[in-house]
Design a protein around this motif. Sequence first.
Motif, PDB file in Angstrom:
ATOM      1  N   GLY A  64       7.048  -2.922  21.459  1.00 38.40           N
ATOM      2  CA  GLY A  64       5.995  -1.601  21.296  1.00 38.40           C
ATOM      3  C   GLY A  64       6.923  -0.538  21.059  1.00 38.40           C
ATOM      4  N   THR A  65       8.320  -0.525  20.738  1.00 38.93           N
ATOM      5  CA  THR A  65       9.059   0.439  20.569  1.00 38.93           C
ATOM      6  C   THR A  65       9.092   0.631  18.816  1.00 38.93           C
ATOM      7  N   GLN A  66       9.617   1.745  18.420  1.00 38.92           N
ATOM      8  CA  GLN A  66       9.773   2.098  17.131  1.00 38.92           C
ATOM      9  C   GLN A  66      10.920   1.472  16.469  1.00 38.92           C
ATOM     10  N   GLY A  67      10.798   1.054  15.246  1.00 38.43           N
ATOM     11  CA  GLY A  67      12.258   0.569  14.422  1.00 38.43           C
ATOM     12  C   GLY A  67      12.099   1.037  12.891  1.00 38.43           C
ATOM     13  N   ASP A  68      13.295   0.504  12.601  1.00 38.82           N
ATOM     14  CA  ASP A  68      13.382   1.149  11.206  1.00 38.82           C
ATOM     15  C   ASP A  68      12.521   0.236  10.194  1.00 38.82           C
ATOM     16  N   GLY A  69      11.821   0.835   9.082  1.00 40.34           N
ATOM     17  CA  GLY A  69      11.206   0.168   8.089  1.00 40.34           C
ATOM     18  C   GLY A  69      11.587   0.461   6.665  1.00 40.34           C
ATOM     19  N   ARG A  70      10.679  -0.206   5.788  1.00 39.06           N
ATOM     20  CA  ARG A  70      11.239  -0.094   4.370  1.00 39.06           C
ATOM     21  C   ARG A  70       9.941   0.040   3.580  1.00 39.06           C
ATOM     22  N   ILE A  71       9.631   1.134   2.994  1.00 37.44           N
ATOM     23  CA  ILE A  71       8.069   1.473   2.121  1.00 37.44           C
ATOM     24  C   ILE A  71       8.465   0.803   1.026  1.00 37.44           C
ATOM     25  N   ASP A  72       7.350  -0.151   0.604  1.00 40.60           N
ATOM     26  CA  ASP A  72       7.357  -1.051  -0.722  1.00 40.60           C
ATOM     27  C   ASP A  72       7.394   0.010  -1.795  1.00 40.60           C
ATOM     28  N   ILE A  73       6.534   0.833  -2.128  1.00 42.43           N
ATOM     29  CA  ILE A  73       6.456   1.664  -3.305  1.00 42.43           C
ATOM     30  C   ILE A  73       5.978   2.990  -2.806  1.00 42.43           C
ATOM     31  N   VAL A  74       6.637   4.287  -3.369  1.00 44.21           N
ATOM     32  CA  VAL A  74       6.053   5.602  -3.363  1.00 44.21           C
ATOM     33  C   VAL A  74       5.812   5.910  -4.804  1.00 44.21           C
ATOM     34  N   ALA A  75       4.592   6.313  -4.801  1.00 45.38           N
ATOM     35  CA  ALA A  75       4.138   6.819  -6.056  1.00 45.38           C
ATOM     36  C   ALA A  75       3.549   8.312  -6.058  1.00 45.38           C
ATOM     37  N   ARG A  76       3.174   9.038  -7.221  1.00 44.94           N
ATOM     38  CA  ARG A  76       2.770  10.396  -7.269  1.00 44.94           C
ATOM     39  C   ARG A  76       1.739  10.433  -8.264  1.00 44.94           C
ATOM     40  N   TYR A  77       0.464  11.082  -7.758  1.00 45.29           N
ATOM     41  CA  TYR A  77      -0.514  11.408  -8.831  1.00 45.29           C
ATOM     42  C   TYR A  77      -0.384  12.591  -9.015  1.00 45.29           C
ATOM     43  N   GLY A  78      -0.264  13.036 -10.345  1.00 44.78           N
ATOM     44  CA  GLY A  78      -0.092  14.505 -10.797  1.00 44.78           C
ATOM     45  C   GLY A  78       1.037  15.103 -10.152  1.00 44.78           C
ATOM     46  N   ASP A  79       0.902  16.583  -9.660  1.00 44.16           N
ATOM     47  CA  ASP A  79       2.020  16.978  -9.106  1.00 44.16           C
ATOM     48  C   ASP A  79       1.748  17.112  -7.725  1.00 44.16           C
ATOM     49  N   ASP A  80       0.549  16.763  -7.137  1.00 43.49           N
ATOM     50  CA  ASP A  80       0.167  17.252  -5.652  1.00 43.49           C
ATOM     51  C   ASP A  80       0.142  15.976  -4.724  1.00 43.49           C
ATOM     52  N   ILE A  81      -0.376  14.785  -5.152  1.00 45.95           N
ATOM     53  CA  ILE A  81      -0.579  13.705  -4.582  1.00 45.95           C
ATOM     54  C   ILE A  81       0.698  12.674  -4.404  1.00 45.95           C
ATOM     55  N   ILE A  82       0.989  12.426  -3.213  1.00 45.72           N
ATOM     56  CA  ILE A  82       2.086  11.263  -2.912  1.00 45.72           C
ATOM     57  C   ILE A  82       1.278  10.084  -2.373  1.00 45.72           C
ATOM     58  N   ALA A  83       1.620   9.106  -2.882  1.00 45.14           N
ATOM     59  CA  ALA A  83       0.956   7.945  -2.296  1.00 45.14           C
ATOM     60  C   ALA A  83       2.063   7.077  -1.903  1.00 45.14           C
ATOM     61  N   VAL A  84       1.670   6.508  -0.466  1.00 43.64           N
ATOM     62  CA  VAL A  84       2.701   5.416   0.268  1.00 43.64           C
ATOM     63  C   VAL A  84       1.943   4.043  -0.145  1.00 43.64           C
ATOM     64  N   ILE A  85       2.370   3.047  -0.653  1.00 39.98           N
ATOM     65  CA  ILE A  85       1.879   1.693  -0.917  1.00 39.98           C
ATOM     66  C   ILE A  85       2.550   0.522  -0.185  1.00 39.98           C
ATOM     67  N   GLU A  86       1.668  -0.030   0.790  1.00 40.99           N
ATOM     68  CA  GLU A  86       2.113  -1.180   1.427  1.00 40.99           C
ATOM     69  C   GLU A  86       1.683  -2.479   0.797  1.00 40.99           C
ATOM     70  N   LEU A  87       2.389  -3.501   0.553  1.00 43.39           N
ATOM     71  CA  LEU A  87       2.158  -4.638  -0.149  1.00 43.39           C
ATOM     72  C   LEU A  87       1.869  -5.899   0.945  1.00 43.39           C
ATOM     73  N   LYS A  88       1.009  -6.607   0.708  1.00 41.20           N
ATOM     74  CA  LYS A  88       1.048  -7.776   1.377  1.00 41.20           C
ATOM     75  C   LYS A  88       0.629  -9.123   0.440  1.00 41.20           C
ATOM     76  N   LEU A  89       1.126 -10.037   0.598  1.00 34.48           N
ATOM     77  CA  LEU A  89       0.999 -11.363  -0.126  1.00 34.48           C
ATOM     78  C   LEU A  89      -0.550 -11.794  -0.200  1.00 34.48           C
ATOM     79  N   GLU A  90      -1.080 -12.101   0.886  1.00 36.51           N
ATOM     80  CA  GLU A  90      -2.278 -12.685   1.059  1.00 36.51           C
ATOM     81  C   GLU A  90      -3.407 -11.864   1.296  1.00 36.51           C
TER      82      GLU A  90
END
Length: 302
Positions: A64-90
Amino acid sequence: MNIYSHFSAGTLKTKPFPFKRELFMESWIIENKDILNFNPRIDGDVEILDWEVPISNGRNKKDGTQGDGRIDIVARYGDDIIAVIELKLENADTKAEEQLSGYLNQKEEIIKELSKNESFGNEFKDKLPSDFSWVGILCAEKISHDIIDKIENYNKIGEDEFRAISVKRFKNEENGQIFVLTDCYYEEAKSNKNKQKVIFDNDDSMRYAKRNAVLEAVKRYVDKTTPEYGKLVEAFPNQLNKTYGVIKPVKEIPSDRNIRYFPDEILLKNNISIRVCNQWGIGNIEAFIENANKLGIKMKLL
């Protein structure tokens, strides 16, 4: 929103060829970033900014506590939009959504990490999370019905837009050729500053994207006043775009910043060719419009 998919390759014999590791999927998406372009009309160009981005306190642990993580991919659409992308195999399910939500809660840290990048870090220095719109994207071979229903009926993770994409690979048993089938799940956000367009002279029949409006404004001013380079810089001072300036002589644009300027070359009175910066969004377009109006170029943000 109903998505029906059918894969046919004629007489070719194919079999499922899933990614064996998330890192393989990650590499493939980085090399084939256009699959992330859900709607080119709204999103703008897709740019992969970083991957394997370390984030503190961005993930809930089993206790239940918070721990460190690692974002798979960070992308950008144009100049304004930032996308945080989480990948799962299945399967991407509500548990994956919770993980993605945890990362989206750490926007300040994401901006801080992006500002360290040698290629584009200056674009994120002194920026706030509120200078951008944010999108959370789940990517997996299969998207659960719970996730699809949420996108269709709510389309939000907290205050951020929510999307998903399924990626299925197939392999030709005869020659090893790989086929990829993708399904994109999204609903356009009802309210998004990044959809705002710019008009000139109160003419609502022609609407410009923010970056294209800047190019059009500079062209109109050049046609109207035929200025020399120094006068054009005075009219459109560099502080309107602190990172790149509004205009730049073609010969002075470094090769690693070439994509930050429109390819259009504008020849000025003193035979200097310039290009206009294309890095414009909700963080700097209003100041540009205010400046253009003072110059007699009537612009309005809708």
